[in-house]
Write a protein that holds these residues in place. Structure first.
Motif, PDB file in Angstrom:
ATOM      1  N   GLN A 108       0.473  12.040 -52.044  1.00  0.00           N
ATOM      2  CA  GLN A 108       0.686  12.682 -50.754  1.00  0.00           C
ATOM      3  C   GLN A 108       0.636  11.664 -49.621  1.00  0.00           C
ATOM      4  O   GLN A 108       1.510  11.645 -48.746  1.00  0.00           O
ATOM      5  CB  GLN A 108      -0.362  13.771 -50.526  1.00  0.00           C
ATOM      6  N   ILE A 109      -0.392  10.824 -49.631  1.00  0.00           N
ATOM      7  CA  ILE A 109      -0.524   9.821 -48.577  1.00  0.00           C
ATOM      8  C   ILE A 109       0.648   8.849 -48.622  1.00  0.00           C
ATOM      9  O   ILE A 109       1.220   8.485 -47.587  1.00  0.00           O
ATOM     10  CB  ILE A 109      -1.868   9.079 -48.713  1.00  0.00           C
ATOM     11  N   GLY A 110       1.034   8.402 -49.816  1.00  0.00           N
ATOM     12  CA  GLY A 110       2.155   7.483 -49.931  1.00  0.00           C
ATOM     13  C   GLY A 110       3.441   8.078 -49.383  1.00  0.00           C
ATOM     14  O   GLY A 110       4.195   7.412 -48.651  1.00  0.00           O
ATOM     15  N   PHE A 111       3.712   9.343 -49.711  1.00  0.00           N
ATOM     16  CA  PHE A 111       4.939   9.985 -49.225  1.00  0.00           C
ATOM     17  C   PHE A 111       4.897  10.181 -47.715  1.00  0.00           C
ATOM     18  O   PHE A 111       5.891   9.917 -47.019  1.00  0.00           O
ATOM     19  CB  PHE A 111       5.132  11.329 -49.936  1.00  0.00           C
ATOM     20  N   LEU A 112       3.755  10.637 -47.188  1.00  0.00           N
ATOM     21  CA  LEU A 112       3.643  10.864 -45.745  1.00  0.00           C
ATOM     22  C   LEU A 112       3.824   9.560 -44.971  1.00  0.00           C
ATOM     23  O   LEU A 112       4.560   9.509 -43.985  1.00  0.00           O
ATOM     24  CB  LEU A 112       2.290  11.487 -45.420  1.00  0.00           C
ATOM     25  N   VAL A 113       3.161   8.516 -45.422  1.00  0.00           N
ATOM     26  CA  VAL A 113       3.285   7.229 -44.732  1.00  0.00           C
ATOM     27  C   VAL A 113       4.709   6.696 -44.848  1.00  0.00           C
ATOM     28  O   VAL A 113       5.258   6.153 -43.882  1.00  0.00           O
ATOM     29  CB  VAL A 113       2.275   6.216 -45.298  1.00  0.00           C
ATOM     30  N   GLY A 114       5.330   6.846 -46.025  1.00  0.00           N
ATOM     31  CA  GLY A 114       6.704   6.396 -46.185  1.00  0.00           C
ATOM     32  C   GLY A 114       7.654   7.081 -45.219  1.00  0.00           C
ATOM     33  O   GLY A 114       8.490   6.428 -44.584  1.00  0.00           O
ATOM     34  N   VAL A 115       7.512   8.399 -45.066  1.00  0.00           N
ATOM     35  CA  VAL A 115       8.389   9.147 -44.158  1.00  0.00           C
ATOM     36  C   VAL A 115       8.111   8.771 -42.705  1.00  0.00           C
ATOM     37  O   VAL A 115       9.040   8.480 -41.932  1.00  0.00           O
ATOM     38  CB  VAL A 115       8.208  10.663 -44.374  1.00  0.00           C
ATOM     39  N   LEU A 116       6.820   8.755 -42.314  1.00  0.00           N
ATOM     40  CA  LEU A 116       6.483   8.458 -40.923  1.00  0.00           C
ATOM     41  C   LEU A 116       6.886   7.034 -40.534  1.00  0.00           C
ATOM     42  O   LEU A 116       7.459   6.806 -39.464  1.00  0.00           O
ATOM     43  CB  LEU A 116       4.982   8.659 -40.697  1.00  0.00           C
ATOM     44  N   ALA A 117       6.581   6.060 -41.396  1.00  0.00           N
ATOM     45  CA  ALA A 117       6.922   4.671 -41.085  1.00  0.00           C
ATOM     46  C   ALA A 117       8.433   4.477 -41.028  1.00  0.00           C
ATOM     47  O   ALA A 117       8.942   3.734 -40.166  1.00  0.00           O
ATOM     48  CB  ALA A 117       6.302   3.738 -42.126  1.00  0.00           C
ATOM     49  N   THR A 118       9.182   5.131 -41.914  1.00  0.00           N
ATOM     50  CA  THR A 118      10.636   5.010 -41.894  1.00  0.00           C
ATOM     51  C   THR A 118      11.231   5.634 -40.645  1.00  0.00           C
ATOM     52  O   THR A 118      12.158   5.072 -40.034  1.00  0.00           O
ATOM     53  CB  THR A 118      11.243   5.661 -43.149  1.00  0.00           C
ATOM     54  N   VAL A 119      10.708   6.791 -40.230  1.00  0.00           N
ATOM     55  CA  VAL A 119      11.201   7.441 -39.004  1.00  0.00           C
ATOM     56  C   VAL A 119      10.910   6.574 -37.780  1.00  0.00           C
ATOM     57  O   VAL A 119      11.772   6.379 -36.914  1.00  0.00           O
ATOM     58  CB  VAL A 119      10.578   8.837 -38.858  1.00  0.00           C
ATOM     59  N   LEU A 120       9.690   6.032 -37.695  1.00  0.00           N
ATOM     60  CA  LEU A 120       9.342   5.181 -36.556  1.00  0.00           C
ATOM     61  C   LEU A 120      10.204   3.915 -36.515  1.00  0.00           C
ATOM     62  O   LEU A 120      10.721   3.531 -35.460  1.00  0.00           O
ATOM     63  CB  LEU A 120       7.860   4.800 -36.618  1.00  0.00           C
ATOM     64  N   SER A 121      10.360   3.274 -37.658  1.00  0.00           N
ATOM     65  CA  SER A 121      11.168   2.053 -37.692  1.00  0.00           C
ATOM     66  C   SER A 121      12.627   2.344 -37.382  1.00  0.00           C
ATOM     67  O   SER A 121      13.301   1.547 -36.713  1.00  0.00           O
ATOM     68  CB  SER A 121      11.029   1.368 -39.052  1.00  0.00           C
TER      69      SER A 121
END
Length: 331
Positions: A108-121
């Motif tokens: 869950q944490i890996g997926f959430l961070v992946g989505v949030l970091a990709t959206v921000l970048s």
């Protein structure tokens, strides 16, 4: 008059057909544009998909078939058995049940961070580079500030200031995402500056298309392999970062993850007591998940950098031609 039949040897493959097979163009049909954006199936990619798919399946399904991971028994620190596949902790809790829930928490944490970091970048890199001018300079300055600040100390400081009772999965995911988007934004900015000057983008802008449509239709499809690679890398960094924070006691306090399992195993003196079944399985899952995602990321890199794919194709061509010459000589 006697007919003399020609002597025929064993059939030999046509080298041109072998080269076509190596290029993936069997039957003379060129691959579609979407197929070209997907990685070529290789043994390493297959191994990565199997590892990641197995861990995701285990974390998603197994937690519904195991018992209560917090149930305390009077058989503390017992080894694996037929009833308890991975033994128990110091307080008699089922390690196998804990592992299933902890794997789901880390995913869950890996997926959430992946989505949030990709959206921000994507926002700071693609949107800023497309607008140009002051917006691009401001976004670049912000990215450089986050790049200069050391990531791990910043995560530790932010997590340390968050109250323990409020430190859940979402809190840790937001903290990790805020500290891991800057490098990807710089890469996306450089790619967007290159794509923005192409003719079809200029034609769309002259035609009066809105900025969001030009980005979504004309620019974004060219950056999908880069975004996919950055998403996979963000997931790897998030799982490892969460494990490090939890091992230091700064992880999610109200959730179970692989990092919290290692933290409690350390506090329970699992290593001095020889309770390998308590700390080895979560560490092994973290390692296998990271390896599987890395193998997938290597395959995506072949799309971003065609030179890597050309090297593999040249090696395959050389092997196929050597095989054809060997069979021709034997005939």
């Amino acid at each position: 008059m006697t007919n003399i039949q020609p002597v025929t040897g064993p059939a030999v493959e046509d080298p041109t057909e072998l080269l076509a097979a190596a290029d993936g163009e069997q039957g003379g049909k060129p691959r579609s544009a979407w197929r070209l954006m997907l990685p070529t199936m290789t043994p390493w990619l297959a191994l990565g998909l199997v590892l990641v798919g197995g861990i995701v399946l285990y974390g998603t399904v197994a937690r519904f078939f195991v018992g209560d991971p917090d149930a305390i028994r009077d058989i503390g620190m017992t080894g694996p058995s037929r009833e308890l596949l991975l033994g128990t902790t110091q307080t008699g809790q089922d390690v196998f049940a804990q592992l299933a829930h902890a794997t789901w928490g880390s995913l869950q944490i890996g997926f959430l961070v992946g989505v949030l970091a990709t959206v921000l970048s994507a926002f700071f890199g693609i949107y800023g580079a497309y607008l140009g001018g002051f917006a691009d300079e401001a976004f670049s300055l912000l990215s450089n500030v986050f790049l200069v600040i050391p990531g791990l100390p910043l995560v530790i400081v932010i997590s340390g200031f968050v109250p323990r009772e409020s430190r859940g999965l979402w809190t840790i995911a937001v903290v990790l995402a805020l500290t891991s988007w800057a490098a990807s934004a710089r890469v996306l900015r450089a790619q967007t500056l290159s794509v923005r000057n192409r003719d079809y983008v200029a034609a769309a802008r002259i035609a009066g298309e809105r900025p969001w449509r030009v980005i979504a239709v004309e620019i974004l499809p060219n950056l999908l392999p880069v975004l996919a690679s950055q998403f996979v890398f963000a997931v790897i960094a998030a799982v490892l970062g969460e494990a490090g924070l939890s091992f230091l006691g700064l992880g999610a306090s109200n959730s179970s993850t692989l990092g919290t399992m290692l933290f409690y195993a350390q506090n329970g003196f699992a290593l001095p007591l020889g309770a390998w079944w308590w700390f080895l399985p979560p560490g092994l899952i973290i390692a296998l998940l990271g390896m599987g995602l890395a193998l997938i990321n290597f395959s995506i890199d072949e799309i971003i950098n065609p030179k890597l794919k050309n090297v593999r194709l040249h090696r395959r061509r050389a092997r196929l031609l050597a095989k054809a010459e060997k069979r021709a000589a034997a005939a």
